[in-house]
Design a protein around this motif. Structure first.
Motif, PDB file in Angstrom:
ATOM      1  N   ARG A 204       5.469   5.514  -5.257  1.00  0.00           N
ATOM      2  CA  ARG A 204       5.318   5.496  -6.709  1.00  0.00           C
ATOM      3  C   ARG A 204       4.774   6.859  -7.297  1.00  0.00           C
ATOM      4  O   ARG A 204       5.339   7.332  -8.145  1.00  0.00           O
ATOM      5  N   PRO A 205       4.111   7.378  -6.749  1.00  0.00           N
ATOM      6  CA  PRO A 205       3.415   8.661  -7.355  1.00  0.00           C
ATOM      7  C   PRO A 205       4.464   9.753  -7.070  1.00  0.00           C
ATOM      8  O   PRO A 205       4.686  10.628  -8.180  1.00  0.00           O
ATOM      9  N   GLN A 206       5.209   9.539  -5.981  1.00  0.00           N
ATOM     10  CA  GLN A 206       6.146  10.797  -5.740  1.00  0.00           C
ATOM     11  C   GLN A 206       7.487  10.568  -6.815  1.00  0.00           C
ATOM     12  O   GLN A 206       8.116  11.351  -7.456  1.00  0.00           O
ATOM     13  N   THR A 207       7.584   9.289  -7.154  1.00  0.00           N
ATOM     14  CA  THR A 207       8.836   8.968  -8.272  1.00  0.00           C
ATOM     15  C   THR A 207       8.485   9.643  -9.578  1.00  0.00           C
ATOM     16  O   THR A 207       9.120  10.070 -10.242  1.00  0.00           O
ATOM     17  N   LYS A 208       7.119   9.478  -9.635  1.00  0.00           N
ATOM     18  CA  LYS A 208       6.564  10.167 -11.131  1.00  0.00           C
ATOM     19  C   LYS A 208       6.737  11.472 -11.209  1.00  0.00           C
ATOM     20  O   LYS A 208       7.111  11.826 -12.224  1.00  0.00           O
TER      21      LYS A 208
ATOM     22  N   VAL B 233       0.644  -1.292  -0.070  1.00  0.00           N
ATOM     23  CA  VAL B 233      -0.086   0.102  -0.097  1.00  0.00           C
ATOM     24  C   VAL B 233       0.925   1.228  -0.007  1.00  0.00           C
ATOM     25  O   VAL B 233       0.694   2.126  -0.618  1.00  0.00           O
ATOM     26  N   PHE B 234       1.870   1.260   0.654  1.00  0.00           N
ATOM     27  CA  PHE B 234       2.844   2.294   0.922  1.00  0.00           C
ATOM     28  C   PHE B 234       3.415   2.601  -0.326  1.00  0.00           C
ATOM     29  O   PHE B 234       3.677   3.690  -0.951  1.00  0.00           O
ATOM     30  N   TYR B 235       3.899   1.513  -1.140  1.00  0.00           N
ATOM     31  CA  TYR B 235       4.602   1.729  -2.403  1.00  0.00           C
ATOM     32  C   TYR B 235       3.574   2.286  -3.419  1.00  0.00           C
ATOM     33  O   TYR B 235       3.907   3.099  -4.034  1.00  0.00           O
ATOM     34  N   PHE B 236       2.442   1.729  -3.573  1.00  0.00           N
ATOM     35  CA  PHE B 236       1.378   2.231  -4.674  1.00  0.00           C
ATOM     36  C   PHE B 236       0.993   3.686  -4.287  1.00  0.00           C
ATOM     37  O   PHE B 236       0.283   4.407  -5.228  1.00  0.00           O
ATOM     38  N   PHE B 237       0.698   3.935  -2.923  1.00  0.00           N
ATOM     39  CA  PHE B 237       0.166   5.123  -2.770  1.00  0.00           C
ATOM     40  C   PHE B 237       0.947   6.345  -2.369  1.00  0.00           C
ATOM     41  O   PHE B 237       0.520   7.391  -2.357  1.00  0.00           O
TER      42      PHE B 237
END
Length: 105
Positions: free
Chosen positions: A36-40, A29-33
């Protein structure tokens, strides 16, 4: 004592995975929410900064609005008023003014 330890290890093998399952789910959950959005977002900002050219309207992280007058290797010269030019680092460029308008709509 060693025999008791060995028996407990063998008996609790499947329970260990079941007890770790919530931890794995939290990490996913931490990765997808969050991650991942922060790296994008960081990748998009880097791409925007690399594509800066003369005449682009930009906003700095300090809130200065201006038009790019010149692009150098690590700095950008921004015209903020009547013949007033400011030199800022490329990393201090937040976004262009068109993107600001899109986020408010």
């Amino acid at each position: 004592m060693n025999l008791l330890f060995i028996l407990l290890q063998e008996e609790g093998g499947s329970d260990t995975w079941m007890s770790l399952l919530p931890l794995f789910l939290i990490l996913i959950v931490f990765y997808f929410f969050f991650i991942r959005p922060q790296t994008k977002k960081n990748k998009d900002q880097k791409k925007f900064r690399e594509a800066l050219k003369k005449g682009d309207k930009v906003v700095t992280i300090g809130g200065l609005h201006g038009k790019v007058a010149e692009v150098k290797e690590t700095t950008v010269i921004i015209e903020v008023g009547n013949q007033i030019k400011v030199t800022v680092e490329k990393s201090a460029i937040a976004m262009d003014t068109q993107q600001v308008g899109q986020t408010k709509q």
